[in-house]
Design an enzyme around this catalytic site. Structure first.
Site, short mmCIF file in Angstrom:
data_model
loop_
_atom_site.label_atom_id
_atom_site.label_comp_id
_atom_site.label_asym_id
_atom_site.label_seq_id
_atom_site.Cartn_x
_atom_site.Cartn_y
_atom_site.Cartn_z
N HIS A 176 -4.68 13.91 19.66
CA HIS A 176 -4.99 15.22 20.26
C HIS A 176 -4.58 16.33 19.30
O HIS A 176 -3.54 16.96 19.51
CB HIS A 176 -4.24 15.37 21.59
CG HIS A 176 -4.80 16.43 22.49
ND1 HIS A 176 -4.40 17.74 22.44
CD2 HIS A 176 -5.72 16.36 23.47
CE1 HIS A 176 -5.04 18.43 23.37
NE2 HIS A 176 -5.84 17.62 24.01
N PHE A 177 -5.19 16.64 18.34
CA PHE A 177 -6.40 16.11 17.75
C PHE A 177 -6.10 15.77 16.30
O PHE A 177 -5.41 16.55 15.65
CB PHE A 177 -7.53 17.14 17.83
CG PHE A 177 -7.93 17.49 19.23
CD1 PHE A 177 -8.80 16.67 19.95
CD2 PHE A 177 -7.43 18.62 19.85
CE1 PHE A 177 -9.18 16.99 21.24
CE2 PHE A 177 -7.80 18.95 21.15
CZ PHE A 177 -8.67 18.13 21.84
#
Length: 156
Positions: free
Chosen positions: A62-63
């Site tokens: 993420h991410f």
């Protein structure tokens, strides 16, 4: 190494250490999201700190290449600080308080590794010693990043 006045001030501002928090909340790694508490008035309010580090497992996905703290984890950190408001109220039954709902939560800006969340919660209501609501705010460098109202209930 000698203590400096700055380190003395930092140590004296800690109201609850991570070890004390672990004695009050059921959360454990990787879901223990409050590193220390800097203000605490049982039944009224609490202010906690969450240091956001790149080593946390959520940042693997993420991410990749642009790590952002998931909003749900910001809300969970706010809920844990809110939970500390009721954990030491002597007139409440002992048990597990869990999320019952969230109202009006808004995310104002991303939270990234290296940020320090300062989370402040105030108890708005407590009904039948089982259901409650807190007003919560999370800030980074004094800037509001998330706010809302969180509801909780006691699980039998």
């Amino acid at each position: 190494m000698t203590d400096s006045p700055a380190s003395d001030a930092a140590q004296s501002s800690v109201v609850l250490t991570s070890e004390q928090i672990a004695g009050l909340l059921p959360h454990r790694y990787p879901f223990a999201l409050v590193d220390r508490v800097i203000a605490h008035e049982p039944g009224v309010s609490a202010t906690g700190i969450k240091n956001v580090t790149v080593n946390e497992p959520q940042f693997q996905g993420h991410f990749p290449g642009r790590p952002l703290m998931p909003g749900v984890l910001i809300v969970e950190a706010m809920a844990q600080v809110g939970g500390l408001i009721v954990t030491q109220m002597p007139d409440l039954p002992k048990g597990l308080f869990v999320f019952a709902g969230i109202d009006g939560v808004r995310f104002r800006r991303p939270v990234v590794p290296g940020d320090q969340l300062v989370i402040h919660c105030e108890l708005l209501s407590l009904k039948r010693k089982r259901f409650g609501k807190v007003k919560a705010e999370a800030k980074v460098d004094g800037e509001l990043v998330c706010s809302g109202e969180l509801m909780f209930s006691l699980v039998d």
